[in-house]
Scaffold this motif. Sequence first.
Motif, PDB file in Angstrom:
ATOM      1  N   ASN A 123       0.865  -1.073  -0.110  1.00  0.00           N
ATOM      2  CA  ASN A 123       0.021   0.019  -0.021  1.00  0.00           C
ATOM      3  C   ASN A 123       0.875   1.296  -0.064  1.00  0.00           C
ATOM      4  O   ASN A 123       0.527   2.177   0.829  1.00  0.00           O
ATOM      5  N   LYS A 124       2.104   1.163  -0.708  1.00  0.00           N
ATOM      6  CA  LYS A 124       2.945   2.504  -1.252  1.00  0.00           C
ATOM      7  C   LYS A 124       3.678   2.637   0.112  1.00  0.00           C
ATOM      8  O   LYS A 124       4.490   3.564   0.083  1.00  0.00           O
ATOM      9  N   SER A 169       5.520  -3.837  -5.741  1.00  0.00           N
ATOM     10  CA  SER A 169       4.380  -2.853  -5.145  1.00  0.00           C
ATOM     11  C   SER A 169       3.112  -3.938  -4.915  1.00  0.00           C
ATOM     12  O   SER A 169       2.530  -4.485  -5.943  1.00  0.00           O
ATOM     13  N   ARG A 171      -0.569  -4.440  -2.903  1.00  0.00           N
ATOM     14  CA  ARG A 171      -1.709  -3.976  -2.500  1.00  0.00           C
ATOM     15  C   ARG A 171      -2.756  -4.714  -2.074  1.00  0.00           C
ATOM     16  O   ARG A 171      -2.969  -5.842  -2.671  1.00  0.00           O
ATOM     17  N   THR A 172      -3.198  -4.316  -0.632  1.00  0.00           N
ATOM     18  CA  THR A 172      -4.367  -5.184  -0.235  1.00  0.00           C
ATOM     19  C   THR A 172      -5.863  -4.779  -0.531  1.00  0.00           C
ATOM     20  O   THR A 172      -5.793  -3.727  -1.116  1.00  0.00           O
ATOM     21  N   ARG A 174      -9.566  -3.147  -0.831  1.00  0.00           N
ATOM     22  CA  ARG A 174     -10.327  -2.144   0.077  1.00  0.00           C
ATOM     23  C   ARG A 174     -11.641  -2.387  -0.376  1.00  0.00           C
ATOM     24  O   ARG A 174     -12.081  -3.066  -1.455  1.00  0.00           O
ATOM     25  N   ASP A 313      -5.623   1.594   6.100  1.00  0.00           N
ATOM     26  CA  ASP A 313      -5.439   0.313   6.161  1.00  0.00           C
ATOM     27  C   ASP A 313      -4.563  -0.240   7.023  1.00  0.00           C
ATOM     28  O   ASP A 313      -3.735   0.509   7.731  1.00  0.00           O
TER      29      ASP A 313
END
Length: 644
Positions: A123-124, A169, A171-172, A174, A313
Amino acid sequence: MQNEFSRFKRVTHLLVGVAIAALTTLPAAAQTAPSVGTSDNEAGEEIVVSGYRRSLEEAIDIKRNTTGFSDSIVATDIADFPEQNLSEALQRVPGVTIERERGLGTRVNVRGLPSEFTFVSINKLATASGSGGRDVEFDIFASELIQSVTVQKSPTAADEEGGIAGSVSIRTARPFDNPGLRLVGSVEGAYNSISEQIDPNFSFLASNTFGDFGVLVSVAKQQRTNRTDSNSGINFRPIARWTDRTGSGAVYRDQAIAVLQRDAGVTFTNADKNKIVFLDKVGDRVYQNDQDRLGISGSIQYKPSESFSLSFDAFVGSLDTVEDEYDAAGYSASSNSTLETIHEADKTTLADAGIIVLRDVSYTNTQHEFLSKEYITETDYRQFGGEMNWETGNWKINALGGYSGAKRSLDYANLKHVAYAPSRTRYTETGGETIPSANPRTIDMYNAPSAYLFEAYETTREQIDDDKYAAQLDVSYAFTASILKRVNVGGRYTNKSNQRQYGEERIQGPTRGSTAYVNVLKLGDSPLTNVIDIVGGKDYQARDLSWSQISNEYARDFFRPDGFVTPFADANYAKVKEETIAGYAMADFEFEVAVPVFVNVGGRYLRTTIHSEGFHQVQNPNGSTGLTPRPYRAKAATRSSCPR
């Protein structure tokens, strides 16, 4: 550790409570599918693309919108990532290879460079894994919690430092990735045919959007058992091991040369010392690895429109591993051994290279070892972050901040018993084996507990604390009618620290410093258990063999009384803190010269301050060597700018 566990439980309870509250407040209208009226049919049929095709389309969109060379993997559905391990999935990507441990993918290498040159973010936010370095071990993350992974192989000015090879990268999920009520669960089981155990794998996700708000909670739990039976190692060594001996070792040299002439018809010269090889180590090993992984992710998202989104998050979890290893091995090249009888010498297989292989040899004093090894690793990680995305007119603003941390503890023990006796080592069609020789002092190495004497119970302990804080702001402006398509500027602050403590201790008696057990305590003085009864499952698979050893559970209880902890050593303490302030500006150009041309140019400035500390070696007034009474601290700062 207790405080960390309590904090972990509180976060878990909070996320689950928020999910339950969200689900119970779901409006009734959202639970009923809308009816299809006549007007809808007249307007045309709506086609919804889902499943694997949808994941490919999303991956292509990510690749299209990413500057430079990149590849992405997207879950076909929430909690449905295509592999059980992130690194296993990433090996599909061109230019990406993975490192494996015991058959399971752990680290990722991009463009052939070592894993520490790959920057990894969730998530960056830069990810902490507790590895002790800059590399990230992907096996600690439950793949069921991941929505997408993008590998970028060409850097831009906006990319954070640390990704010389590239960046990964993660990402989870959302809530507004799939609006509405989503309940997804899975139960799987994997059967290990050797350990005869079923490893369960559970995952559950609850997601709900109501109005402008959304809540998501996902939990994944996995257990994995891996048992491996094998020869513990088959090593060949040159005869120089003995023929180079001088002084008091000349007797071993002279006997080796005489036996070569007598049994193999080889007249030794010094030119042959690296061309005559013998079987040095042969043994058997039972190895079992038990893993217990837990992952929990949660997200609260406010999205009143497509142009504004605010998300919080959380991503927490643990990976606990227990490895048991039981070795029985014979080392024919012990320092006080030499050739006794050569039963078979192979002069043909490697004749083109001038190499003679002594396939079957009896030795005068082989070193036999029984080893009971135990590795216990506990890793806890957590990440909390918030992100805002806002589009207004031609402007785009992205702001984020958060924390990522991991704590890893490693506890290793090795119980070692040794016996010296004549034995025979040979290489067969099924591998190597060590058996009794014709010497009257020989032993059956697998069934001679009174011949093995205690040498040491070796312990090591290590703890790693990895913490990362970050805040970032990015602003971009899009031009509608110009070769210049977009201008991006941004800044980032990061604060990273890594602390390592390490200690080791050899226990050789009932109290610290005592050597009362050395060469006194015998293997047979402790309770012995068949290795298969210790680990469970089928009989030993490498060959028809059965033997007994001291279990790691008993060794821990006996050699580590209540309250025993391997102390950390000041000399092995180190801490590094890295603060970075970075800024960048870049522009995207688009025009045609026979073919469409896309150009990205930019520059990046950064200032890095490094604080390091550790105990410094000093000379005491009496001439001995010691350490400073407190950690010695040092500071260094660098500034740089570069075009990208």
